[in-house]
Design a protein around this motif. Structure first.
Motif, PDB file in Angstrom:
ATOM      1  N   ASP A   8     -10.050  -2.665  -6.261  1.00 21.33           N
ATOM      2  CA  ASP A   8      -8.983  -1.895  -5.621  1.00 21.33           C
ATOM      3  C   ASP A   8      -9.327  -0.416  -5.501  1.00 21.33           C
ATOM      4  O   ASP A   8      -8.970   0.246  -4.522  1.00 21.33           O
ATOM      5  CB  ASP A   8      -7.680  -2.060  -6.411  1.00 21.33           C
ATOM      6  CG  ASP A   8      -7.842  -1.657  -7.869  1.00 21.33           C
ATOM      7  OD1 ASP A   8      -7.403  -0.559  -8.245  1.00 21.33           O
ATOM      8  OD2 ASP A   8      -8.431  -2.444  -8.635  1.00 21.33           O
ATOM      9  N   ARG A  26       0.927   5.550   0.251  1.00 25.91           N
ATOM     10  CA  ARG A  26       0.220   6.775   0.557  1.00 25.91           C
ATOM     11  C   ARG A  26       0.662   7.841  -0.438  1.00 25.91           C
ATOM     12  O   ARG A  26       1.855   8.021  -0.684  1.00 25.91           O
ATOM     13  CB  ARG A  26       0.487   7.238   1.990  1.00 25.91           C
ATOM     14  CG  ARG A  26      -0.061   6.263   3.018  1.00 25.91           C
ATOM     15  CD  ARG A  26      -0.015   6.839   4.430  1.00 25.91           C
ATOM     16  NE  ARG A  26      -0.585   5.910   5.374  1.00 25.91           N
ATOM     17  CZ  ARG A  26      -1.882   5.809   5.634  1.00 25.91           C
ATOM     18  NH1 ARG A  26      -2.728   6.585   4.986  1.00 25.91           N
ATOM     19  NH2 ARG A  26      -2.338   4.937   6.498  1.00 25.91           N
ATOM     20  N   HIS A  58     -12.289   4.321  -0.051  1.00 23.00           N
ATOM     21  CA  HIS A  58     -12.816   4.311   1.315  1.00 23.00           C
ATOM     22  C   HIS A  58     -11.714   4.306   2.373  1.00 23.00           C
ATOM     23  O   HIS A  58     -11.920   4.820   3.489  1.00 23.00           O
ATOM     24  CB  HIS A  58     -13.768   3.138   1.502  1.00 23.00           C
ATOM     25  CG  HIS A  58     -15.037   3.278   0.714  1.00 23.00           C
ATOM     26  ND1 HIS A  58     -16.001   4.211   1.020  1.00 23.00           N
ATOM     27  CD2 HIS A  58     -15.493   2.632  -0.399  1.00 23.00           C
ATOM     28  CE1 HIS A  58     -17.000   4.134   0.163  1.00 23.00           C
ATOM     29  NE2 HIS A  58     -16.713   3.176  -0.715  1.00 23.00           N
ATOM     30  N   SER A  59     -10.548   3.769   2.024  1.00 21.82           N
ATOM     31  CA  SER A  59      -9.440   3.758   2.987  1.00 21.82           C
ATOM     32  C   SER A  59      -8.555   4.989   2.860  1.00 21.82           C
ATOM     33  O   SER A  59      -7.741   5.266   3.740  1.00 21.82           O
ATOM     34  CB  SER A  59      -8.574   2.508   2.780  1.00 21.82           C
ATOM     35  OG  SER A  59      -7.872   2.582   1.548  1.00 21.82           O
ATOM     36  N   LYS A  60      -8.709   5.711   1.752  1.00 24.68           N
ATOM     37  CA  LYS A  60      -7.883   6.893   1.443  1.00 24.68           C
ATOM     38  C   LYS A  60      -6.412   6.515   1.284  1.00 24.68           C
ATOM     39  O   LYS A  60      -5.516   7.343   1.376  1.00 24.68           O
ATOM     40  CB  LYS A  60      -8.020   7.977   2.523  1.00 24.68           C
ATOM     41  CG  LYS A  60      -9.459   8.414   2.780  1.00 24.68           C
ATOM     42  CD  LYS A  60     -10.109   9.012   1.544  1.00 24.68           C
ATOM     43  CE  LYS A  60     -11.496   9.563   1.821  1.00 24.68           C
ATOM     44  NZ  LYS A  60     -12.563   8.565   1.687  1.00 24.68           N
ATOM     45  N   THR A  61      -6.159   5.244   1.031  1.00 22.46           N
ATOM     46  CA  THR A  61      -4.814   4.718   0.802  1.00 22.46           C
ATOM     47  C   THR A  61      -4.835   3.854  -0.449  1.00 22.46           C
ATOM     48  O   THR A  61      -5.740   3.031  -0.613  1.00 22.46           O
ATOM     49  CB  THR A  61      -4.343   3.872   1.998  1.00 22.46           C
ATOM     50  OG1 THR A  61      -4.362   4.667   3.183  1.00 22.46           O
ATOM     51  CG2 THR A  61      -2.932   3.348   1.771  1.00 22.46           C
ATOM     52  N   MET A  96       0.843  -1.190   0.000  1.00 25.18           N
ATOM     53  CA  MET A  96       0.000   0.000   0.000  1.00 25.18           C
ATOM     54  C   MET A  96       0.884   1.247   0.000  1.00 25.18           C
ATOM     55  O   MET A  96       1.897   1.311   0.694  1.00 25.18           O
ATOM     56  CB  MET A  96      -0.913   0.022   1.224  1.00 25.18           C
ATOM     57  CG  MET A  96      -1.917  -1.122   1.284  1.00 25.18           C
ATOM     58  SD  MET A  96      -3.095  -0.965   2.653  1.00 25.18           S
ATOM     59  CE  MET A  96      -1.959  -1.147   4.035  1.00 25.18           C
ATOM     60  N   ARG A 125     -11.740   0.072  -2.553  1.00 26.23           N
ATOM     61  CA  ARG A 125     -11.001  -0.016  -1.294  1.00 26.23           C
ATOM     62  C   ARG A 125     -10.094   1.196  -1.095  1.00 26.23           C
ATOM     63  O   ARG A 125      -9.959   1.708   0.030  1.00 26.23           O
ATOM     64  CB  ARG A 125     -10.193  -1.313  -1.253  1.00 26.23           C
ATOM     65  CG  ARG A 125     -11.072  -2.556  -1.139  1.00 26.23           C
ATOM     66  CD  ARG A 125     -10.280  -3.830  -1.005  1.00 26.23           C
ATOM     67  NE  ARG A 125      -9.679  -4.265  -2.272  1.00 26.23           N
ATOM     68  CZ  ARG A 125      -8.393  -4.250  -2.556  1.00 26.23           C
ATOM     69  NH1 ARG A 125      -7.519  -3.825  -1.661  1.00 26.23           N
ATOM     70  NH2 ARG A 125      -7.949  -4.674  -3.727  1.00 26.23           N
ATOM     71  N   SER A 126      -9.483   1.672  -2.180  1.00 25.40           N
ATOM     72  CA  SER A 126      -8.628   2.854  -2.092  1.00 25.40           C
ATOM     73  C   SER A 126      -9.435   4.076  -1.695  1.00 25.40           C
ATOM     74  O   SER A 126      -9.014   4.878  -0.848  1.00 25.40           O
ATOM     75  CB  SER A 126      -7.950   3.099  -3.447  1.00 25.40           C
ATOM     76  OG  SER A 126      -7.112   2.039  -3.819  1.00 25.40           O
ATOM     77  N   GLN A 181      -4.713   1.067  -2.891  1.00 26.48           N
ATOM     78  CA  GLN A 181      -4.739  -0.393  -2.790  1.00 26.48           C
ATOM     79  C   GLN A 181      -4.450  -1.006  -4.163  1.00 26.48           C
ATOM     80  O   GLN A 181      -4.647  -0.361  -5.189  1.00 26.48           O
ATOM     81  CB  GLN A 181      -6.117  -0.857  -2.309  1.00 26.48           C
ATOM     82  CG  GLN A 181      -6.613  -0.184  -1.042  1.00 26.48           C
ATOM     83  CD  GLN A 181      -5.961  -0.722   0.205  1.00 26.48           C
ATOM     84  OE1 GLN A 181      -5.718  -1.926   0.311  1.00 26.48           O
ATOM     85  NE2 GLN A 181      -5.675   0.155   1.149  1.00 26.48           N
TER      86      GLN A 181
END
Length: 340
Positions: A218, A3, A224-227, A1, A221-222, A229
């Motif tokens: 992906d 940032r 909603h996680s702000k990271t 992952m 997920r990216s 994926q």
């Protein structure tokens, strides 16, 4: 992952999309917008389908590819262009290169639909095949860039590509007026990024939602996680959305301009595909109905609202897809077509 740091300056602006529209005028098709009484009744919405499956090369990708190639300098044009693509971007680069007299090389997976490989060759491009399970397409393209001196134009993570794709939403809004919601398919995020920028500039109130296949979620997920994926070789019939991740340009744009990200299953895609083939009488590929599937399958609901849906492409591998359909791998919408 990984940032990502905020972009400064932005990779693409509304003005860049306006300039792209000017370059594409008379070159790209101004694709039609379709409506369906049956779809409106089923969803409770007023739905407008932007038919990019009727674009040159059969997908929206021609917009970004031609715009990017048209901005190359003469020395860059002479050295040629290389890219990697499962099919639609490769076809788009190949045709743009043919029109602009620029040699092109496309890195494609061995399992890319034959119809897409044949189209790339018909436009005069060279193809370099690779095994997606064993090799990395970005690495191969980078090596060709370094050894041949060709300009690398990736499928989505490029400012000029993003600007070109944004003209899809720009045209849709010009054609139908105000929208409450825009549904856009997402692989690497080039179309979603460009359309979100264009839409929010003109219609700040309009929600923009990106839609991915569940096997390659992906981006969801990216978001909603702000990271950022990743996903490795997702097994989905939406071959145009088998990208490993969003890009370092598209991800920040999506975080800034997109309201939500959702996913749909392959069964839902097949169900929607069969329904729209029957109702709209249009040839659409599985990736092309991602946005429509989210609406028709109830993943996203917008009763009483004006909804834009991008049908992103129509390059169907009929032999493969009809085999799936003949095995009965679709759901209730297809059955209801028979009963209606």
């Amino acid at each position: 992952m990984n940032r990502l740091k905020p972009m400064n300056p932005p990779a693409c602006t509304p003005q860049d999309i306006d300039h792209a529209a000017q370059r594409l005028q008379g070159i790209a098709h101004q694709t039609p917008v379709f409506t369906s009484r049956c779809v409106d009744e089923r969803t409770g919405s007023q739905v407008f389908f932007k038919a990019e499956n009727l674009q040159r090369t059969g997908s929206f990708k021609f917009r970004g590819a031609y715009h990017a190639l048209s901005r190359l300098s003469e020395p860059q044009r002479a050295a040629g262009v290389v890219t990697y693509s499962s099919g639609n971007h490769g076809q788009a680069i190949a045709l743009a290169g043919q029109l602009l007299h620029i040699p092109t090389t496309i890195v494609m997976p061995t399992d890319a639909p034959q119809v897409k490989q044949a189209a790339v060759r018909s436009y005069g491009a060279a193809i370099v095949l690779y095994d997606r399970a064993q090799e990395n397409r970005e690495t191969i393209a980078q090596q060709l860039h370094e050894t041949q001196g060709a300009t690398l134009i990736p499928p989505f993570n490029h400012p000029d590509v993003i600007a070109g794709q944004g003209t899809v939403a720009r045209e849709l809004i010009e054609a139908v007026g105000s929208l409450d919601l825009l549904l856009v398919c997402c692989g690497g995020g080039g179309l979603l990024s460009g359309c979100a920028i264009a839409t929010k500039h003109t219609l700040p109130h309009c929600r923009v939602i990106g839609v991915e296949p569940a096997a390659g979620d992906d981006g969801v997920r990216s978001f909603h996680s702000k990271t950022l994926q990743t996903v490795a070789n997702p097994d989905t019939i939406a071959d145009g959305a088998r990208t490993p991740s969003l890009g370092d340009l598209t991800f920040p744009i999506i975080l800034s301009h997109v309201d939500d990200m959702v996913s749909v299953t392959d069964a839902q895609l097949l169900d929607t595909l069969t329904y729209l083939w029957t109702r709209l009488k249009l040839v659409i590929e599985p990736t092309g109905v991602l946005g429509a599937a989210a609406l028709l399958q109830g993943v996203v609901r917008a009763p009483g609202q004006r909804v834009g849906v991008i049908l992103s492409g129509g390059n169907v591998d009929l032999a493969t897809l009809l085999g799936v359909v003949n095995r009965g791998e679709w759901g209730h919408l297809a059955d209801e077509v028979v009963r209606d």
